[in-house]
Design an enzyme around this catalytic site. Structure first.
Site, PDB file in Angstrom:
ATOM      1  N   ASP A 194      30.543 -10.094   7.498  1.00  0.00           N
ATOM      2  CA  ASP A 194      29.544 -10.890   6.780  1.00  0.00           C
ATOM      3  C   ASP A 194      29.749 -12.375   7.126  1.00  0.00           C
ATOM      4  O   ASP A 194      30.900 -12.843   7.172  1.00  0.00           O
ATOM      5  CB  ASP A 194      29.696 -10.672   5.276  1.00  0.00           C
ATOM      6  CG  ASP A 194      28.529 -11.227   4.474  1.00  0.00           C
ATOM      7  OD1 ASP A 194      27.798 -10.431   3.863  1.00  0.00           O
ATOM      8  OD2 ASP A 194      28.341 -12.460   4.446  1.00  0.00           O
ATOM      9  N   ILE A 195      28.659 -13.105   7.384  1.00  0.00           N
ATOM     10  CA  ILE A 195      28.821 -14.511   7.789  1.00  0.00           C
ATOM     11  C   ILE A 195      29.132 -15.420   6.603  1.00  0.00           C
ATOM     12  O   ILE A 195      29.521 -16.571   6.777  1.00  0.00           O
ATOM     13  CB  ILE A 195      27.587 -15.054   8.550  1.00  0.00           C
ATOM     14  CG1 ILE A 195      26.322 -14.955   7.704  1.00  0.00           C
ATOM     15  CG2 ILE A 195      27.427 -14.342   9.882  1.00  0.00           C
ATOM     16  CD1 ILE A 195      25.149 -15.740   8.288  1.00  0.00           C
ATOM     17  N   ASN A 212      22.233  -3.019  -1.947  1.00  0.00           N
ATOM     18  CA  ASN A 212      21.158  -3.506  -2.810  1.00  0.00           C
ATOM     19  C   ASN A 212      19.795  -3.202  -2.198  1.00  0.00           C
ATOM     20  O   ASN A 212      19.590  -3.434  -1.011  1.00  0.00           O
ATOM     21  CB  ASN A 212      21.300  -5.011  -3.011  1.00  0.00           C
ATOM     22  CG  ASN A 212      22.645  -5.402  -3.614  1.00  0.00           C
ATOM     23  OD1 ASN A 212      23.223  -4.632  -4.385  1.00  0.00           O
ATOM     24  ND2 ASN A 212      23.156  -6.563  -3.253  1.00  0.00           N
ATOM     25  N   GLN A 226      18.772  -7.873  -3.185  1.00  0.00           N
ATOM     26  CA  GLN A 226      18.797  -7.699  -1.727  1.00  0.00           C
ATOM     27  C   GLN A 226      18.279  -8.972  -1.075  1.00  0.00           C
ATOM     28  O   GLN A 226      17.203  -9.455  -1.441  1.00  0.00           O
ATOM     29  CB  GLN A 226      17.927  -6.505  -1.306  1.00  0.00           C
ATOM     30  CG  GLN A 226      17.999  -6.223   0.204  1.00  0.00           C
ATOM     31  CD  GLN A 226      17.192  -4.999   0.627  1.00  0.00           C
ATOM     32  OE1 GLN A 226      16.320  -4.528  -0.107  1.00  0.00           O
ATOM     33  NE2 GLN A 226      17.463  -4.485   1.812  1.00  0.00           N
ATOM     34  N   HIS A 259      21.655  -2.507   4.230  1.00  0.00           N
ATOM     35  CA  HIS A 259      23.053  -2.674   4.626  1.00  0.00           C
ATOM     36  C   HIS A 259      23.981  -2.381   3.462  1.00  0.00           C
ATOM     37  O   HIS A 259      23.686  -2.715   2.319  1.00  0.00           O
ATOM     38  CB  HIS A 259      23.309  -4.077   5.175  1.00  0.00           C
ATOM     39  CG  HIS A 259      22.862  -5.197   4.265  1.00  0.00           C
ATOM     40  ND1 HIS A 259      21.537  -5.507   4.048  1.00  0.00           N
ATOM     41  CD2 HIS A 259      23.567  -6.070   3.517  1.00  0.00           C
ATOM     42  CE1 HIS A 259      21.449  -6.528   3.204  1.00  0.00           C
ATOM     43  NE2 HIS A 259      22.671  -6.881   2.853  1.00  0.00           N
ATOM     44  N   PHE A 260      25.088  -1.729   3.771  1.00  0.00           N
ATOM     45  CA  PHE A 260      26.164  -1.548   2.806  1.00  0.00           C
ATOM     46  C   PHE A 260      27.156  -2.688   2.969  1.00  0.00           C
ATOM     47  O   PHE A 260      27.533  -3.026   4.092  1.00  0.00           O
ATOM     48  CB  PHE A 260      26.902  -0.225   3.049  1.00  0.00           C
ATOM     49  CG  PHE A 260      26.219   0.983   2.491  1.00  0.00           C
ATOM     50  CD1 PHE A 260      26.446   1.380   1.184  1.00  0.00           C
ATOM     51  CD2 PHE A 260      25.361   1.735   3.274  1.00  0.00           C
ATOM     52  CE1 PHE A 260      25.826   2.510   0.659  1.00  0.00           C
ATOM     53  CE2 PHE A 260      24.732   2.867   2.759  1.00  0.00           C
ATOM     54  CZ  PHE A 260      24.961   3.256   1.448  1.00  0.00           C
ATOM     55  N   HIS A 261      27.595  -3.258   1.862  1.00  0.00           N
ATOM     56  CA  HIS A 261      28.715  -4.191   1.843  1.00  0.00           C
ATOM     57  C   HIS A 261      30.001  -3.406   1.590  1.00  0.00           C
ATOM     58  O   HIS A 261      30.040  -2.575   0.679  1.00  0.00           O
ATOM     59  CB  HIS A 261      28.591  -5.199   0.693  1.00  0.00           C
ATOM     60  CG  HIS A 261      27.401  -6.091   0.749  1.00  0.00           C
ATOM     61  ND1 HIS A 261      27.467  -7.392   1.179  1.00  0.00           N
ATOM     62  CD2 HIS A 261      26.106  -5.880   0.421  1.00  0.00           C
ATOM     63  CE1 HIS A 261      26.274  -7.947   1.100  1.00  0.00           C
ATOM     64  NE2 HIS A 261      25.422  -7.047   0.642  1.00  0.00           N
TER      65      HIS A 261
END
Lengths: 202, 202
Positions: free
Chosen positions: B73-74, B129, B136, B142-144
């Site tokens: 993740d950035i 989300n 979201q 996407h899954f975190h």
């Protein structure tokens, strides 16, 4: 749970040395047998009797396969809040088997669609917590599927605060729960049928 | 996104009429091709060049298969915060294909173990989300995977508040990111090898 000073093995492994009687999700899995999700039992079937889990809280099943089980959260953050977990006791996501992980992925998608269809709420969170620092309460791996209706600001803030176990949660309304669980089971069946029909014939 | 007054179809379906150029995750998927997760390219390989996604932020890949891609993740909530998504543009979890959902389930488990091994943090959240009401931000499913080190109370509160997009998040430290991503790729490979060895031979 291992204490923080224990050696930590972050590999993929199984914990099977577990006393089922102390885990509420193992109890549910032991009481309710698998059924065909594409052809669920009638709502008044003995197989789905919510009171079978007494003296624990009533259980409203929405899915039951040989590997997985899903049911309404007993303290929902919103109407349609569902938990999906393996039947076997797996403390964390890294403890599930490869076969269970595939079926979890598959049913997260199907149950998400079924919950949306049953509640009419189009936004939702999927949350899965591993360990005390991540706010895991029941140490038997479970995914939350949590509908997120558009809330006014005040309620929305409370919602976020309670997402990880803080703040007030209300008990499941059992009169609402029975028809809601039935709608979700039916939606799962409908979705599985429509997918089977759309599959290219070999 | 459909407006709240549009008809809502909560079935399983695909949105393919999408302008890839406007989606940051589609851009990443277009730039970085698949590799064998059990035998990842060397860290200095052109295939993994973090700057290939310029002028967008640098991309630190941790997984890349024909169906899925995962990267740091950035704006991480903690060291090792990873995103896992389908290569194809799928707005919500109900938009992924059946095949994608199986592989998502499989790699959520493997990546969770790899992130734990690479960071040494034993607790983590998995969060996904769907839609604006569910916080979201990028409308590409996407899954975190978010490691949860034991935090002192103050930081822990901020952590929970930022989990759903509120509060301060810091930019990824690119000097830390490169070796971290390498450790995660290596841990994925190790885990896949050890699973393959433990499998009963047919």
């Amino acid at each position: 749970m291992p204490s923080p000073t224990n050696e930590f093995d972050p590999g993929l492994h199984l914990h099977n040395d577990h006393d089922t009687a102390s885990c509420p999700f193992c109890r549910i899995a032991a009481i309710y047998g698998p059924y065909d999700p594409a052809d669920p039992p009638a709502a008044d079937s003995v197989a789905l009797n919510p009171e079978a889990s007494a003296p624990n809280p009533a259980t409203f099943l929405v899915l039951s396969t040989p590997l997985l089980i899903a049911f309404l959260d007993i303290m929902p953050l919103s109407t349609g809040h569902v938990l999906l977990c393996p039947r076997e006791h797996r403390p964390k996501l890294t403890d599930v088997t490869a076969a269970e992980s595939l079926e979890l992925g598959s049913y997260l998608r199907v149950l998400s669609a079924a919950v949306a269809r049953a509640t009419g709420v189009r936004d939702w969170n999927v949350v899965q917590n591993n360990g005390a620092a991540a706010a895991q309460v029941v140490p038997h791996m479970h995914f939350h599927i949590i509908p997120r209706p558009e809330l006014r600001d005040k309620r929305s803030e409370r919602f976020t605060a309670t997402m990880f176990g803080r703040g007030q949660r209300e008990d499941l309304d059992e009169e609402e729960a029975a028809p809601l669980a039935e709608r979700i089971r039916e939606a799962v069946a409908e979705l599985l049928h429509s997918e089977a029909e759309n599959k290219p014939k070999l």
